[in-house]
Design a protein around this motif. Structure first.
Motif, PDB file in Angstrom:
ATOM      1  N   ASP A  54       4.638   1.782  -1.861  1.00 24.79           N
ATOM      2  CA  ASP A  54       4.692   1.451  -3.374  1.00 24.79           C
ATOM      3  C   ASP A  54       5.249  -0.206  -3.560  1.00 24.79           C
ATOM      4  N   HIS A  78       6.496  -2.390  -6.148  1.00 24.02           N
ATOM      5  CA  HIS A  78       6.937  -2.179  -7.426  1.00 24.02           C
ATOM      6  C   HIS A  78       6.601  -3.507  -8.227  1.00 24.02           C
ATOM      7  N   GLN A 104       7.586  -2.251 -15.472  1.00 23.76           N
ATOM      8  CA  GLN A 104       6.959  -1.112 -15.998  1.00 23.76           C
ATOM      9  C   GLN A 104       5.825  -1.412 -17.076  1.00 23.76           C
ATOM     10  N   SER A 164       0.218   1.407 -11.787  1.00 23.54           N
ATOM     11  CA  SER A 164       0.950   1.549 -10.819  1.00 23.54           C
ATOM     12  C   SER A 164       0.347   1.319  -9.640  1.00 23.54           C
ATOM     13  N   ARG A 179       0.452   1.927  -6.369  1.00 24.72           N
ATOM     14  CA  ARG A 179       0.997   2.964  -5.191  1.00 24.72           C
ATOM     15  C   ARG A 179      -0.316   3.338  -4.492  1.00 24.72           C
TER      16      ARG A 179
END
Length: 584
Positions: free
Chosen positions: A487, A489, A492, A496, A498
């Motif tokens: 992942d 990061h 937000q 995503s 990932r």
């Protein structure tokens, strides 16, 4: 108005028509509704007084009507006086709200003070700015006004100025971006010498005798007409070769050939089958509101992006759209935290792609937060493969086409690629039935690329300087298959980063490379003051792709850093922090 006059550390007020645009129109609409409802009663009242009839405004079937009671009791003058007083109080409150809503721009902050009874004072640091948006609704364009919003990193941290003069909004955006870039505008330094000829010439800023009312009205109308006919992006603001424009046929076709349309057709087909089996025709009527709502949403979407443009300007990426109501936003360098290029199965025969981005700001003009964030994330509604590559070239500056385009083209492909991507092993087909050949990762000199999906293809690009942290993990099933999950990061948002079903050794190499690259990229990142970096000619970040496993990263002309965060390669959960907070 001269450049720099709004960014002078002084407090300024909004457009004079702000009370009308923010609430006055609602007041006028309510007054018109009441007049339409009671116009017959008012006519009866006036005619009754003119004829001298004893019954004024009364009539059969109107007993108990409050308006009749006011007329019979003789309280009409008192009621009209109270109504006029109420209107005057509302107008006074609107005027006070406008009078006490001020803003100023300093070398470090954008400040806004507002409120009559309850005062608020909001500040936005220039080094936290994620973008500057200007929206022009139809009525505001007719009055020469525009909504102005400074997007700032954080939840509900944006600073809004509704409304400014249209020209002031453009000038203020340029001044804010110049200040945020770290370079003081030369025009501000020379403004004092030229102010004598430009200032003090009256409200219209024209030296000599004041213009007549008819001349001012004619000039106002000419300005509005030119604004409606002018292109959304000034041709002098960006080189023509950097502009990507929207094809109307492609936009309409992609709107019709979408996943949402497919689900709607399935719902209608299900309703028809249900009616055929049950004989209850009323079920079809339940789908009518859904069809109408969906159709209006799709039409608004097409109209919104018909005039879409994206181009590279001096202070970042400029995205504009809208036909009657227009909007445009400028995204400064270094404010894009991740990029997603995706393609649905329906779009694949046409070769269409869609591009979104993640940014730290999470609010915007109109709508709720999540919906507006999804809208603001779109930088290419639909485009061909070449359009997508051109947009990515704008979003990832500093790369040669010879380096960027082959790697991205391989990321768009359906196979393993020509050595640019490390993909999942065959045993990952247990978890990725169709996509294990595409599922993989690659690198640019300053970003990591994650490629995934077979039915819905996606390429995610994350600049190293924008990574918040990176984690590698294994579950019971992945451990049994000797696979791992990584992942990356960022802030937000709708994207995503990932990637799963990687060989455990490839997952460890990806983790180690990203971990080391993040530390070095964050230490050398100067995009929060992009103007200073450009003026100083800062050397580009160079990452040795051959040393990906060890995470070899260096600044050109400086020794490489061997800081690796993978001290325990067999750990099931490993994490390294690249930055302790969201970077602007």
């Amino acid at each position: 108005m001269p450049d720099g006059e709004l960014a002078d550390d002084e407090w300024h007020r909004l457009h004079p028509a702000t009370p009308l645009l923010r609430g006055g129109l609602l007041l006028i609409a309510v007054g018109g509704f009441l007049f339409a409802q009671f116009r017959e009663r008012l006519l009866d009242f006036v005619i009754g007084i003119a004829d001298g009839r004893g019954q004024r405004g009364g009539g059969p079937g109107r007993d108990g009507d409050p308006l009749d009671w006011l007329i019979r009791s003789g309280y009409v003058p008192l009621a009209l006086g109270a109504l006029v007083l109420l209107v005057l109080v509302v107008i006074l409150l609107f005027w006070l709200s406008w009078r006490m809503h001020t803003y100023r721009v300093t070398a470090e902050l954008v400040e806004v003070r507002s409120g009559v009874l309850f005062r608020t004072h909001r500040k936005a640091r220039l080094d936290r700015i994620q973008g500057v948006d200007i929206a022009r609704p139809v009525l505001a364009r007719l009055l020469g006004a525009a909504k102005f919003e400074v997007q700032v990193a954080g939840d509900d941290a944006n600073v809004k100025l509704d409304y400014l003069r249209s020209r002031d909004a453009d000038e203020l955006r340029l001044e804010i971006l110049r200040l945020a870039s770290g370079v003081q505008a030369a025009k501000r330094a020379s403004a004092g010498g030229s102010a004598g000829g430009a200032g003090g010439g009256g409200a219209a800023g024209i030296p000599g005798a004041p213009a007549t009312a008819s001349a001012r009205l004619s000039g106002f109308v000419d300005d509005r007409v030119q604004e409606f006919l002018a292109p959304e992006l000034d041709p002098n603001a960006a080189p023509p070769q950097s502009v990507v424009e929207m094809s109307a046929k492609r936009l309409v076709g992609s709107t019709i050939a979408s996943d949402a349309t497919l689900w709607l057709l399935l719902l209608i087909a299900g309703s028809i089958v249900t009616v055929a089996l049950s004989g209850e025709f009323w079920i079809l009527f339940t789908a009518v509101p859904l069809v109408l709502g969906f159709g209006s949403y799709q039409v608004r979407k097409v109209i919104k992006f018909l005039r879409y443009t994206i181009a590279s300007t001096e202070h970042g990426i400029r995205v504009g759209y809208g036909v009657l109501a227009t909007a445009n936003e400028t995204i400064p360098p270094g404010r894009i935290h991740s990029i997603s290029v995706n393609q649905s199965l329906i779009w694949r025969p046409f070769g269409w792609w869609h591009i979104r981005i993640n940014r730290a700001a999470r609010s915007g003009h109109g709508g709720n937060g999540n919906q507006q964030q999804q809208q603001n994330a779109i930088v290419l509604p639909v485009g061909s493969r070449d359009d997508a590559l051109r947009v990515l070239h704008l979003l990832l500056p500093g790369h040669d086409a010879d380096e960027l385009l082959p790697v991205l083209a391989s990321g768009f492909g359906r196979d393993r690629g020509a050595g640019d991507f490390t993909t999942s092993p065959r045993r990952a087909a247990v978890l990725r039935w169709f996509s294990w050949r595409r599922n993989g990762f690659g690198y640019l000199s300053d970003a990591v690329l994650l490629r995934r999906g077979a039915i819905w293809r996606e390429l995610v690009i994350v600049p190293f300087a924008r990574v918040q942290s990176v984690a590698a993990s294994q579950g019971p099933l992945t451990r049994a298959l000797r696979l791992g999950v990584v992942d990356v990061h960022t802030v937000q948002g709708p994207i995503s980063a990932r990637l799963g079903a990687l060989d455990v050794r490839d997952a460890e190499a990806l983790f180690a490379h990203v971990a080391a690259s993040v530390v070095t990229a964050a230490a050398g990142d100067t995009t929060h003051r992009w103007g200073v970096a450009a003026a100083a000619g800062a050397p580009p970040l160079v990452i040795d792709r051959a040393g990906a496993g060890a995470g070899a990263v260096s600044q050109e002309g400086a020794p490489a850093s061997a800081a690796s965060a993978a001290d325990e390669p067999d750990s099931a959960d490993k994490r390294v922090r690249g930055e302790p907070e969201e970077r602007a």
